[in-house]
Design a protein around this motif. Structure first.
Motif, short mmCIF file in Angstrom:
data_model
loop_
_atom_site.label_atom_id
_atom_site.label_comp_id
_atom_site.label_asym_id
_atom_site.label_seq_id
_atom_site.Cartn_x
_atom_site.Cartn_y
_atom_site.Cartn_z
N LYS A 7 -22.95 29.34 -36.73
CA LYS A 7 -22.52 28.05 -37.26
C LYS A 7 -23.70 27.10 -37.38
O LYS A 7 -23.87 26.43 -38.41
CB LYS A 7 -21.44 27.46 -36.35
N GLU A 8 -24.54 27.06 -36.35
CA GLU A 8 -25.73 26.20 -36.39
C GLU A 8 -26.71 26.69 -37.45
O GLU A 8 -27.30 25.89 -38.17
CB GLU A 8 -26.41 26.17 -35.02
N ALA A 9 -26.86 28.00 -37.56
CA ALA A 9 -27.75 28.57 -38.58
C ALA A 9 -27.24 28.24 -39.97
O ALA A 9 -28.02 27.98 -40.89
CB ALA A 9 -27.87 30.08 -38.39
N ALA A 10 -25.92 28.24 -40.14
CA ALA A 10 -25.33 27.92 -41.43
C ALA A 10 -25.60 26.46 -41.81
O ALA A 10 -25.88 26.14 -42.97
CB ALA A 10 -23.83 28.20 -41.40
N GLU A 11 -25.53 25.58 -40.83
CA GLU A 11 -25.80 24.16 -41.09
C GLU A 11 -27.25 23.95 -41.51
O GLU A 11 -27.54 23.15 -42.40
CB GLU A 11 -25.49 23.32 -39.85
N VAL A 20 -24.69 34.38 -43.05
CA VAL A 20 -25.82 34.46 -42.10
C VAL A 20 -25.67 35.71 -41.24
O VAL A 20 -26.64 36.43 -41.00
CB VAL A 20 -25.91 33.18 -41.23
N GLY A 21 -24.44 35.99 -40.80
CA GLY A 21 -24.18 37.21 -40.03
C GLY A 21 -24.50 38.46 -40.84
O GLY A 21 -25.06 39.43 -40.31
N GLN A 22 -24.16 38.45 -42.13
CA GLN A 22 -24.48 39.60 -42.99
C GLN A 22 -25.98 39.78 -43.12
O GLN A 22 -26.48 40.90 -43.12
CB GLN A 22 -23.87 39.40 -44.39
N LEU A 23 -26.71 38.65 -43.23
CA LEU A 23 -28.18 38.73 -43.31
C LEU A 23 -28.76 39.36 -42.06
O LEU A 23 -29.68 40.18 -42.12
CB LEU A 23 -28.77 37.34 -43.53
N THR A 43 -32.61 32.56 -34.37
CA THR A 43 -33.41 31.41 -33.99
C THR A 43 -33.54 30.46 -35.17
O THR A 43 -33.44 30.87 -36.33
CB THR A 43 -34.83 31.82 -33.53
N GLU A 44 -33.75 29.21 -34.86
CA GLU A 44 -33.91 28.20 -35.91
C GLU A 44 -35.14 28.52 -36.76
O GLU A 44 -35.12 28.39 -37.98
CB GLU A 44 -34.03 26.81 -35.29
N GLU A 45 -36.22 28.97 -36.09
CA GLU A 45 -37.45 29.30 -36.82
C GLU A 45 -37.21 30.41 -37.82
O GLU A 45 -37.71 30.37 -38.95
CB GLU A 45 -38.56 29.73 -35.83
N ALA A 46 -36.43 31.41 -37.43
CA ALA A 46 -36.17 32.53 -38.32
C ALA A 46 -35.37 32.08 -39.54
O ALA A 46 -35.64 32.50 -40.67
CB ALA A 46 -35.43 33.63 -37.58
N VAL A 47 -34.38 31.20 -39.32
CA VAL A 47 -33.56 30.70 -40.42
C VAL A 47 -34.41 29.88 -41.38
O VAL A 47 -34.35 30.05 -42.59
CB VAL A 47 -32.37 29.87 -39.89
N ARG A 48 -35.24 28.99 -40.81
CA ARG A 48 -36.10 28.15 -41.66
C ARG A 48 -37.10 29.01 -42.44
O ARG A 48 -37.35 28.77 -43.62
CB ARG A 48 -36.82 27.10 -40.82
N ALA A 49 -37.68 30.02 -41.78
CA ALA A 49 -38.63 30.90 -42.47
C ALA A 49 -37.92 31.68 -43.58
O ALA A 49 -38.48 31.86 -44.67
CB ALA A 49 -39.26 31.87 -41.47
N TYR A 50 -36.71 32.12 -43.33
CA TYR A 50 -35.97 32.88 -44.35
C TYR A 50 -35.63 32.00 -45.55
O TYR A 50 -35.85 32.40 -46.69
CB TYR A 50 -34.68 33.47 -43.76
N THR A 51 -35.14 30.80 -45.27
CA THR A 51 -34.78 29.91 -46.39
C THR A 51 -36.03 29.48 -47.15
O THR A 51 -36.00 29.37 -48.37
CB THR A 51 -33.99 28.69 -45.91
N ALA A 52 -37.15 29.27 -46.46
CA ALA A 52 -38.41 28.91 -47.13
C ALA A 52 -38.88 30.08 -47.99
O ALA A 52 -39.34 29.89 -49.12
CB ALA A 52 -39.48 28.54 -46.11
#
Length: 129
Positions: A7-11, A20-23, A43-52
């Motif tokens: 949920k936090e990663a989705a936000e 996000v779970g599928q990813l 992790t937040e870093e992983a989500v930000r790196a992926y979206t970047a």
């Protein structure tokens, strides 16, 4: 390294939590399963790196290596944890079965002794008559 829920990663990413779970399951985003394999975290870093990387259209080989190492490391850890839990449960079950057999044996011997004493007492009282 602090983990965040889907949920936090989705936000953070703007994606749906299911996506996000599928990813994570597809290995495109580092993450792991927790709470007896019910919930996923990343992790937040992983989500930000992926979206970047998605925005730029480029996923660096370094990021891909980190993702692979992250998933491999925690997959091994989870497998070891699951094996430890499984062995512990089998051990507990074995101890309980052995305890039940010993208890049954003790009660059987005690019951048999009482029956023998009762029969002996009955025989002695019939002899005295």
């Amino acid at each position: 390294m602090e983990y965040i829920s889907l949920k936090e990663a989705a936000e953070i990413s703007g994606y749906a939590p299911d996506y996000v779970g599928q990813l994570i399951r597809a290995g495109k985003l580092p993450g792991k399963q927790v709470y007896s394999n019910v919930a996923w975290v990343t992790t937040e870093e992983a989500v930000r790196a992926y979206t970047a990387g998605k925005q730029s259209g480029i996923v660096s080989s370094e990021q891909a290596g980190i993702e692979k190492d992250f998933n491999y490391k925690y997959l091994k850890l989870e497998q070891r944890y699951q094996m430890l839990v499984k062995i512990s449960l089998y051990g507990i079950a074995t101890v309980l079965v052995v305890f039940a057999i010993l208890l049954f044996y003790a009660l059987s011997v005690s019951f048999d002794n009482k029956i023998q004493q009762s029969a002996l007492h009955s025989a002695q009282s019939q002899q005295q008559k």
